[in-house]
Design an enzyme around this catalytic site. Structure first.
Site, short mmCIF file in Angstrom:
data_model
loop_
_atom_site.label_atom_id
_atom_site.label_comp_id
_atom_site.label_asym_id
_atom_site.label_seq_id
_atom_site.Cartn_x
_atom_site.Cartn_y
_atom_site.Cartn_z
N ASP A 75 10.17 -0.16 2.85
CA ASP A 75 10.70 1.18 2.63
C ASP A 75 9.60 2.24 2.65
OD1 ASP A 75 9.48 1.08 0.15
OD2 ASP A 75 11.32 1.18 -1.03
N THR B 97 7.92 3.68 0.44
CA THR B 97 6.80 3.59 -0.49
C THR B 97 5.63 2.80 0.10
OG1 THR B 97 7.61 1.57 -1.58
CG2 THR B 97 8.35 3.70 -2.48
N ARG B 98 5.79 2.30 1.30
CA ARG B 98 4.74 1.55 1.98
C ARG B 98 4.37 2.26 3.29
NH1 ARG B 98 5.77 -0.22 -2.38
NH2 ARG B 98 5.97 -2.40 -3.00
N HIS C 91 14.26 -0.36 -5.10
CA HIS C 91 14.08 1.09 -4.93
C HIS C 91 15.36 1.74 -4.39
CE1 HIS C 91 9.57 -0.01 -4.22
NE2 HIS C 91 9.95 -0.22 -5.47
N HIS D 88 -2.72 -7.18 -3.29
CA HIS D 88 -1.61 -6.78 -4.15
C HIS D 88 -1.92 -7.17 -5.59
CE1 HIS D 88 2.44 -6.71 -5.94
NE2 HIS D 88 2.72 -5.81 -5.01
N GLN E 37 4.35 3.69 -8.77
CA GLN E 37 3.48 3.11 -7.74
C GLN E 37 2.01 3.27 -8.09
OE1 GLN E 37 4.37 1.29 -5.20
NE2 GLN E 37 6.59 1.56 -5.40
#
Length: 420
Positions: free
Chosen positions: A67, A69-70, A102, A168, A290
């Site tokens: 989505d 957010t990346r 999300h 991550h 985030q």
């Protein structure tokens, strides 16, 4: 000296003491032609036949994307995938926006992510983890839950997952199987993946795959309904493609992780009194939820009792959707918050981000420079600042004029570490 921080869409320049250590990824030369680099990867994949040879003209194909957010460059990857599969009718394709927990993306955001031509010509759906009618059970996990995935993904004839690989903060590396789990999983499965025991595990951290319970679970879930083809990329600090990894899910992802680890993880000799970090700018720093990633990267090298200064624009707020801010309001201290989340009877989506934030706060102070109202920052038990340079001066009274400072201009795109 002046340092340029990745902040929002336009960046932020600050002055820091000359003795500050600036930590950035190793320099990688950009490919002359990233389009050809991707096509070569699709035609010479790792562990599979070339993509074009794997797909039949009558197949119903899903392409799972990350989505907004990346920063995955799907405006490039998806058109190039369709170009390579031009023998398949366009109506046979469905793009699934892997939202995880999300919110949906708007049409405007989908155009930003994919380009107007793709949005107008290809069927696109947002994944809804709470909608049981849109999910299908594919089995059970040894981690203690049923496994639900997006129904259209499960029922497709051929499944492609895209993504980008970076270190991550609890899964070791992004990309690979994470595009499916948690990207298009059901909420029950996601809650188990992010439960307090998993998030608090000592091997659930940056750059670790082996014996990392989150990697073990995401791989197990993927094995129950595996993508037929992976297309992942590594990115520069300006989100340009530096390398491409395509083919069999695990083999291609591990190759990509090894490349990223070599370039993005930087050894430091000691911890610092103060670490200034970011969340790599837009789109990664859209909200405080985030931005915990950038804070967690800084925690790797800040002294216990030290201070993290995080510059994250947070144009989308906390955000308003989800339970992040709701959970933060449930207790008055990070310690009490951790006790609540670690209670086996507590179970609420978004608890994982609140848990990681509280773990950071138990280690060090955290100051935030953002566009958030000060009262919102304080809800998160963080300290707001309107001027990073003034904050540095104030901290000298606490740590001394020779206080040690590190700067992570790209936040979690660079993961520093100290061998202890």
């Amino acid at each position: 000296m002046e340092v340029a921080l990745a902040y929002g869409k336009n960046g932020l320049r600050i002055n820091v003491p000359d003795h500050s250590k600036v930590v950035t990824p190793k320099q990688i030369d950009l490919p002359e032609n990233d389009h050809q680099l991707v096509l070569n990867a699709l035609r010479n994949p790792i562990g599979t036949k070339p993509l074009k040879e794997m797909v039949n003209p009558k197949d119903k194909i899903v392409i799972v994307i990350s989505d907004i957010t990346r920063p995955t460059p799907n405006h490039k990857l998806v058109p190039w995938l369709l170009e390579e599969l031009s023998h398949i009718p366009i109506e046979n394709f469905t793009i699934i926006n892997g939202t995880g927990t999300h919110r949906d993306e708007t049409r405007e955001e989908l155009v930003e992510m994919l380009g107007e031509k793709i949005v107008d010509s290809v069927r696109i759906i947002n994944h809804h983890c709470h909608e049981i009618a849109e999910l299908k059970k594919v089995g059970s996990s040894s981690f203690g839950c049923d496994v639900y995935l997006n129904k259209e993904y499960v029922e497709a004839d051929f499944r492609i997952v895209t993504g980008f690989i970076e270190p991550h903060f609890f899964a070791g590396f992004s990309g690979g199987p994470k595009g499916i789990m948690p990207g298009i999983a059901g909420i029950e499965t996601i809650l188990t993946f992010h439960n307090a025991q998993m998030i608090g595990h000592p091997l659930a951290t940056w750059g670790v795959i082996e014996k990392n319970p989150l990697q073990e679970m995401t791989r197990e879930v993927n094995s129950l309904c595996k993508p037929d083809f992976l297309l992942n990329v590594a990115l520069s600090g300006s989100n340009e493609i530096t390398n491409v990894f395509a083919g069999e899910l695990i083999a291609a992802h591990e190759t990509g992780c090894a490349f990223v680890k070599e370039h993005a993880m930087i050894k430091c000799e000691e911890r610092f009194d103060v670490v200034i970090t970011t969340n790599a700018g837009y789109p990664l720093d859209q909200n405080l939820y985030q931005a915990v990633k950038g804070m967690n990267a800084a925690q790797k090298i800040v002294k216990k009792g030290g201070t993290i200064i995080c510059a994250a624009e947070c144009s989308e707020g906390m955000p308003e959707h989800g339970n992040f801010s709701k959970i933060l309001k449930m207790r008055d201290t990070p310690k009490d918050l951790l006790e609540m989340i670690n209670d086996p009877s507590f179970r609420m989506f978004d608890q994982w981000e609140a848990q990681r934030l509280a773990m950071i706060q138990e280690w060090s102070d955290v100051v935030v420079y953002s566009t958030l109202p000060e009262e919102w920052v304080k809800i998160a038990m963080l300290t707001p600042t309107k001027n990073i340079e003034s904050t540095i001066t104030e901290l000298q009274a606490k740590y001394g004029k020779e206080m040690s400072i590190a700067v992570l201009p790209l936040g979690p795109l660079t993961i520093p570490y100290v061998e202890e």
